[in-house]
Design a protein around this motif. Sequence first.
Motif, mmCIF file in Angstrom:
data_model
loop_
_atom_site.group_PDB
_atom_site.id
_atom_site.type_symbol
_atom_site.label_atom_id
_atom_site.label_comp_id
_atom_site.label_asym_id
_atom_site.label_seq_id
_atom_site.Cartn_x
_atom_site.Cartn_y
_atom_site.Cartn_z
ATOM 1 N N GLY A 145 41.409 37.763 38.671
ATOM 2 C CA GLY A 145 41.673 39.160 38.388
ATOM 3 C C GLY A 145 40.822 39.693 37.257
ATOM 4 O O GLY A 145 39.785 39.112 36.911
ATOM 5 N N PRO A 146 41.255 40.797 36.631
ATOM 6 C CA PRO A 146 40.516 41.381 35.503
ATOM 7 C C PRO A 146 40.465 40.406 34.331
ATOM 8 O O PRO A 146 41.417 39.665 34.083
ATOM 9 C CB PRO A 146 41.341 42.629 35.156
ATOM 10 C CG PRO A 146 42.155 42.927 36.372
ATOM 11 C CD PRO A 146 42.442 41.601 37.002
ATOM 12 N N LEU A 147 39.360 40.420 33.608
ATOM 13 C CA LEU A 147 39.187 39.547 32.450
ATOM 14 C C LEU A 147 39.511 40.308 31.178
ATOM 15 O O LEU A 147 38.925 41.358 30.902
ATOM 16 C CB LEU A 147 37.753 39.025 32.394
ATOM 17 C CG LEU A 147 37.386 38.177 31.169
ATOM 18 C CD1 LEU A 147 38.193 36.880 31.148
ATOM 19 C CD2 LEU A 147 35.883 37.881 31.161
ATOM 20 N N ASP A 148 40.464 39.788 30.401
ATOM 21 C CA ASP A 148 40.739 40.317 29.065
ATOM 22 C C ASP A 148 39.743 39.651 28.124
ATOM 23 O O ASP A 148 39.896 38.474 27.782
ATOM 24 C CB ASP A 148 42.180 40.004 28.648
ATOM 25 C CG ASP A 148 42.570 40.666 27.328
ATOM 26 O OD1 ASP A 148 41.728 40.685 26.399
ATOM 27 O OD2 ASP A 148 43.707 41.147 27.220
ATOM 28 N N THR A 149 38.728 40.392 27.735
ATOM 29 C CA THR A 149 37.649 39.797 26.942
ATOM 30 C C THR A 149 38.088 39.413 25.538
ATOM 31 O O THR A 149 37.494 38.520 24.926
ATOM 32 C CB THR A 149 36.457 40.759 26.868
ATOM 33 O OG1 THR A 149 36.904 42.034 26.365
ATOM 34 C CG2 THR A 149 35.829 40.963 28.236
ATOM 35 N N GLU A 150 39.124 40.076 25.005
ATOM 36 C CA GLU A 150 39.601 39.731 23.664
ATOM 37 C C GLU A 150 40.401 38.432 23.673
ATOM 38 O O GLU A 150 40.236 37.582 22.794
ATOM 39 C CB GLU A 150 40.458 40.876 23.095
ATOM 40 C CG GLU A 150 39.663 42.142 22.798
ATOM 41 C CD GLU A 150 40.520 43.194 22.116
ATOM 42 O OE1 GLU A 150 41.713 42.896 21.846
ATOM 43 O OE2 GLU A 150 40.009 44.291 21.858
ATOM 44 N N LEU A 151 41.270 38.267 24.659
ATOM 45 C CA LEU A 151 42.110 37.077 24.740
ATOM 46 C C LEU A 151 41.470 35.964 25.560
ATOM 47 O O LEU A 151 41.883 34.807 25.474
ATOM 48 C CB LEU A 151 43.472 37.431 25.333
ATOM 49 C CG LEU A 151 44.315 38.441 24.553
ATOM 50 C CD1 LEU A 151 45.604 38.750 25.315
ATOM 51 C CD2 LEU A 151 44.633 37.915 23.156
ATOM 52 N N GLY A 152 40.489 36.322 26.390
ATOM 53 C CA GLY A 152 39.875 35.328 27.258
ATOM 54 C C GLY A 152 40.774 34.896 28.394
ATOM 55 O O GLY A 152 40.651 33.777 28.904
ATOM 56 N N THR A 153 41.687 35.766 28.821
ATOM 57 C CA THR A 153 42.643 35.443 29.876
ATOM 58 C C THR A 153 42.364 36.265 31.129
ATOM 59 O O THR A 153 41.730 37.324 31.082
ATOM 60 C CB THR A 153 44.081 35.710 29.410
ATOM 61 O OG1 THR A 153 44.191 37.077 28.966
ATOM 62 C CG2 THR A 153 44.456 34.780 28.268
ATOM 63 N N VAL A 154 42.858 35.758 32.263
ATOM 64 C CA VAL A 154 42.714 36.449 33.544
ATOM 65 C C VAL A 154 44.014 37.186 33.844
ATOM 66 O O VAL A 154 45.095 36.581 33.881
ATOM 67 C CB VAL A 154 42.387 35.452 34.668
ATOM 68 C CG1 VAL A 154 42.264 36.182 36.004
ATOM 69 C CG2 VAL A 154 41.090 34.704 34.350
ATOM 70 N N GLU A 155 43.924 38.487 34.060
ATOM 71 C CA GLU A 155 45.106 39.327 34.252
ATOM 72 C C GLU A 155 45.432 39.514 35.739
ATOM 73 O O GLU A 155 44.652 39.145 36.617
ATOM 74 C CB GLU A 155 44.881 40.687 33.583
ATOM 75 C CG GLU A 155 44.530 40.594 32.097
ATOM 76 C CD GLU A 155 45.586 39.870 31.287
ATOM 77 O OE1 GLU A 155 46.767 40.244 31.411
ATOM 78 O OE2 GLU A 155 45.244 38.929 30.546
ATOM 79 N N ASP A 156 46.570 40.108 36.014
ATOM 80 C CA ASP A 156 47.059 40.318 37.371
ATOM 81 C C ASP A 156 46.367 41.539 37.994
ATOM 82 O O ASP A 156 46.530 42.656 37.509
ATOM 83 C CB ASP A 156 48.573 40.534 37.328
ATOM 84 C CG ASP A 156 49.182 40.707 38.705
ATOM 85 O OD1 ASP A 156 48.453 40.716 39.702
ATOM 86 O OD2 ASP A 156 50.427 40.851 38.774
ATOM 87 N N PRO A 157 45.621 41.369 39.097
ATOM 88 C CA PRO A 157 44.937 42.523 39.696
ATOM 89 C C PRO A 157 45.874 43.500 40.390
ATOM 90 O O PRO A 157 45.478 44.627 40.681
ATOM 91 C CB PRO A 157 43.981 41.871 40.707
ATOM 92 C CG PRO A 157 44.645 40.591 41.061
ATOM 93 C CD PRO A 157 45.329 40.122 39.809
ATOM 94 N N PHE A 158 47.123 43.086 40.656
ATOM 95 C CA PHE A 158 48.080 43.977 41.318
ATOM 96 C C PHE A 158 48.889 44.822 40.323
ATOM 97 O O PHE A 158 49.657 45.685 40.746
ATOM 98 C CB PHE A 158 49.046 43.171 42.178
ATOM 99 C CG PHE A 158 48.489 42.741 43.510
ATOM 100 C CD1 PHE A 158 47.208 43.101 43.904
ATOM 101 C CD2 PHE A 158 49.256 41.969 44.374
ATOM 102 C CE1 PHE A 158 46.684 42.689 45.122
ATOM 103 C CE2 PHE A 158 48.757 41.561 45.592
ATOM 104 C CZ PHE A 158 47.477 41.917 45.980
ATOM 105 N N ALA A 159 48.741 44.578 39.032
ATOM 106 C CA ALA A 159 49.541 45.298 38.050
ATOM 107 C C ALA A 159 49.407 46.817 38.168
ATOM 108 O O ALA A 159 50.415 47.526 38.163
ATOM 109 C CB ALA A 159 49.194 44.828 36.643
ATOM 110 N N PRO A 160 48.181 47.367 38.313
ATOM 111 C CA PRO A 160 48.080 48.832 38.452
ATOM 112 C C PRO A 160 48.729 49.350 39.721
ATOM 113 O O PRO A 160 49.239 50.476 39.753
ATOM 114 C CB PRO A 160 46.557 49.071 38.477
ATOM 115 C CG PRO A 160 45.950 47.853 37.857
ATOM 116 C CD PRO A 160 46.855 46.732 38.242
ATOM 117 N N ASP A 161 48.740 48.549 40.789
ATOM 118 C CA ASP A 161 49.340 48.980 42.040
ATOM 119 C C ASP A 161 50.863 49.053 41.938
ATOM 120 O O ASP A 161 51.483 49.951 42.476
ATOM 121 C CB ASP A 161 48.955 48.017 43.164
ATOM 122 C CG ASP A 161 47.444 47.881 43.324
ATOM 123 O OD1 ASP A 161 46.740 48.871 43.033
ATOM 124 O OD2 ASP A 161 46.978 46.804 43.715
#
Length: 249
Positions: free
Chosen positions: A229-245
């Motif tokens: 999913g989306p990359l949080d560049t500050e935390l270095g984590t992969v986020e949920d791509p369905f969250a905005p939906d």
Amino acid sequence: MREQPEQQAPPVQRLRVRYAKRGRLRFTSHRDFSRAFERALVRAQVPVAYSSGFNPHPRISYAGASPTGAASEAEYLEIGMAAEVDPAVLGTALDEALPPGLDVLEVVVSPGGSLADRLEASHWRITVDVPVDEASAAVATFLAADEVSVERMTKKGLRTFDCRAAVVSLAVSPSESASDGGSGECAILDVVLRHGTPSVRPDDILAGLRAAAGLEVSGAPLHERLAQGPLDTELGTVEDPFAPDRDTA
């Protein structure tokens, strides 16, 4: 003159699907899965929309498919629908129509835009038959390098590319069996990879560890994608791509 084919109506709804490849089903290729999924659509009587032209096909878009042999909890696709359906009901029907190991995890309504553009990075777990201290030393050498070149055969021939640049984070931990009193000869590599062209895969990281630090891995490593999913560049984590939906549902 050849008769023009009937033009199909555009989709009235687009649904995004997250599915998993587990167990022995991780060895299914992308082509194998697409055939199985299209058969599942028929068995579940899903009102999928079709393309126009002389050879109509279901409107399915696949995004960020994992390599053959890799298990995954985060595979994604989008379906164009000829009629509106309840996403939860569709998810249950598709999951029942697919073989165990190809499991539908969630279905959401697409608000538009590109799903593929949200898949910026992947979080992988790689289990290797290597002592933890040896793997840790190799990872430290790899991370200290400015560039690590590896080779891979692609559709365009043999390519050489830098696998180090795609690594957002890379850490080592003992396997559960080792921490529970096992032999300690098995390590887990926890890695976040930024997507690019060519996309760096777990086997490229193992090749990079071998090139940079001489790490030799015996047996067949287990590659598991935990998230995409989306990359949080500050935390270095992969986020949920369905969250905005879900926020717009």
